[in-house]
Design an enzyme around this catalytic site. Structure first.
Site, PDB file in Angstrom:
ATOM      1  N   MET A  44       0.842  -1.198   0.000  1.00 36.81           N
ATOM      2  CA  MET A  44       0.000   0.000   0.000  1.00 36.81           C
ATOM      3  C   MET A  44       0.882   1.255   0.000  1.00 36.81           C
ATOM      4  SD  MET A  44      -3.492  -0.902   1.976  1.00 36.81           S
ATOM      5  CE  MET A  44      -2.952  -0.605   3.640  1.00 36.81           C
ATOM      6  N   GLY A  45       2.137   1.110  -0.406  1.00 37.51           N
ATOM      7  CA  GLY A  45       3.023   2.266  -0.525  1.00 37.51           C
ATOM      8  C   GLY A  45       3.563   2.748   0.805  1.00 37.51           C
ATOM      9  N   LEU A  47       6.660   3.216   1.382  1.00 37.23           N
ATOM     10  CA  LEU A  47       7.560   2.070   1.507  1.00 37.23           C
ATOM     11  C   LEU A  47       8.688   2.325   2.502  1.00 37.23           C
ATOM     12  CD1 LEU A  47       7.809   1.148  -2.284  1.00 37.23           C
ATOM     13  CD2 LEU A  47       6.228   0.235  -0.566  1.00 37.23           C
ATOM     14  N   HIS A  48       9.013   1.287   3.278  1.00 34.19           N
ATOM     15  CA  HIS A  48      10.133   1.345   4.224  1.00 34.19           C
ATOM     16  C   HIS A  48      10.992   0.104   3.989  1.00 34.19           C
ATOM     17  CE1 HIS A  48       7.723  -1.610   6.308  1.00 34.19           C
ATOM     18  NE2 HIS A  48       6.738  -0.747   6.465  1.00 34.19           N
ATOM     19  N   HIS A  51       9.304  -3.278   3.363  1.00 30.74           N
ATOM     20  CA  HIS A  51       8.825  -3.523   1.999  1.00 30.74           C
ATOM     21  C   HIS A  51      10.004  -3.849   1.071  1.00 30.74           C
ATOM     22  CE1 HIS A  51       5.555  -0.641   3.393  1.00 30.74           C
ATOM     23  NE2 HIS A  51       4.857  -1.680   2.998  1.00 30.74           N
ATOM     24  N   GLN A  75     -10.310  -2.458   2.428  1.00 34.65           N
ATOM     25  CA  GLN A  75      -9.859  -3.071   3.675  1.00 34.65           C
ATOM     26  C   GLN A  75      -9.858  -2.100   4.853  1.00 34.65           C
ATOM     27  OE1 GLN A  75      -6.022  -4.121   1.644  1.00 34.65           O
ATOM     28  NE2 GLN A  75      -5.117  -3.697   3.625  1.00 34.65           N
ATOM     29  N   LYS A 163       5.269 -10.047   9.099  1.00 33.97           N
ATOM     30  CA  LYS A 163       4.736  -9.057  10.041  1.00 33.97           C
ATOM     31  C   LYS A 163       3.208  -9.177  10.089  1.00 33.97           C
ATOM     32  CE  LYS A 163       3.815  -4.653  11.500  1.00 33.97           C
ATOM     33  NZ  LYS A 163       2.563  -4.429  10.838  1.00 33.97           N
ATOM     34  N   SER A 199       6.586  -0.614  10.074  1.00 34.03           N
ATOM     35  CA  SER A 199       5.216  -0.483   9.581  1.00 34.03           C
ATOM     36  C   SER A 199       5.032   0.943   9.103  1.00 34.03           C
ATOM     37  CB  SER A 199       4.232  -0.779  10.720  1.00 34.03           C
ATOM     38  OG  SER A 199       2.950  -0.265  10.401  1.00 34.03           O
ATOM     39  N   ARG A 201       2.509   2.608   9.487  1.00 35.50           N
ATOM     40  CA  ARG A 201       1.738   3.318  10.526  1.00 35.50           C
ATOM     41  C   ARG A 201       2.634   3.816  11.660  1.00 35.50           C
ATOM     42  NH1 ARG A 201      -2.605  -0.532   9.015  1.00 35.50           N
ATOM     43  NH2 ARG A 201      -4.357   0.727   8.288  1.00 35.50           N
TER      44      ARG A 201
END
Ligand code: PAF
Length: 294
Positions: A44-45, A47-48, A51, A75, A163, A199, A201
């Protein structure tokens, strides 16, 4: 946009940006005719490194790597963070170019979900409990979009992170049950220096929240060690819940020990086979999840 376009950023020398499924299909068809093995990494972009580790695994197992970047509205429940979910298309392009992805697939939401879109893909059993209980709409949204992405990209392999371990189990069940000809690879969780699972988030967290968040993996690890030493499941789960409260989490959705493969709840006594410890809790109005193998 109907044809692949080189991104305008001059730093990008390899990555192609694709925004429609017809363009994606044409490219995949060319690769197939050339006998190349294709990988898909759905994201979902924002990116870290987590990913990017999936992309690196994809590259090690395929000739061409497609990374989809799509914040999937299906979702998210109405009260959730769809609007504020971090988005950074330019940054994502640069990162994907750096790790050598071949295509960044950024589907238009209107093309993904036409106005009369009326189909959903639902996986029972492994979707129940844990995140399925706390976010009842979530897995239906994930399995619907992942089915679409797999049909659009027709990859030989697709890579998902441990994860989101329950999501990984749900997707494995989905492709098995629907005979989707793709191999699912699982990549280990990437962690910050204090063990916090990476994450998108995490970007929401205040300094205080970030400190609290770093305690989730400590509680999971302690639970896994206690279980491995023969302690009873019920007691370990209670202690894990208490550890999250003591760490300062605002609300705990779950701290549970489940079968590592079927995700079935285990009894209250000592373990008799491979298990996984799962936690989900809230801090700074942000829901964090993580898990640990026993
Ligand atoms: O894990 C995620 O980022 C998403 O759930 C996924 C698999 C890309 C589907 O939108």
């Amino acid at each position: 946009m109907s044809s692949p376009a080189r991104p305008s950023n001059p730093d990008l020398d390899h990555l192609i940006i694709v925004r429609t499924r017809s363009t994606l299909r044409a490219r995949v068809e060319n690769w197939r005719q050339a006998g190349l093995r294709i990988a898909l990494v759905p994201t979902m972009g924002a990116l870290h490194e987590g990913h990017l580790s999936l992309v690196k695994m994809a590259k090690a197992n395929a000739d061409k790597v497609i990374v989809s970047v799509f914040v999937n509205p299906l979702q998210f429940a109405p009260a959730e963070d769809l609007e504020r979910y971090p988005r950074d298309e330019q940054g994502d392009m640069i990162k994907l170019n750096t790790v050598g992805a071949d295509v960044m697939y950024v589907p238009d939401p209107e093309e993904m979900y036409t106005p009369n879109f009326s189909t959903s893909v639902r996986v029972d059993d492994v979707s129940e409990g844990l995140c399925g209980a706390a976010r009842p709409h979530f897995f239906g949204g994930v399995t619907t979009v992942v089915t679409k992405l797999l049909l659009q990209a027709l990859p030989d392999i697709a890579v998902f992170g441990e994860k989101d371990y329950q999501q990984l189990c749900v997707i494995r069940r989905l492709v098995r049950d629907l005979d989707i000809p793709v191999e699912i690879l699982a990549a280990p969780t990437m962690r910050e220096h204090d063990g916090l699972a990476m994450s998108s988030r995490n970007a929401y967290l205040t300094d205080h929240g970030r400190q609290v968040a770093g305690q989730m993996n400590v509680a999971l690890k302690a639970a896994a060690s206690a279980l491995a030493a023969g302690e009873a499941v019920g007691r370990v789960a209670d202690q894990g819940w208490q550890d999250l409260m003591d760490a300062g989490f605002d609300t705990i959705d779950y701290f549970e020990i489940r079968d590592a493969e079927t995700l079935e709840p285990l009894g209250t006594g000592p373990l008799s086979g491979p298990a996984r410890v799962f936690a989900a809790a809230w801090i700074d109005k942000t829901r964090l999840i993580d898990n640990w193998a026993v």
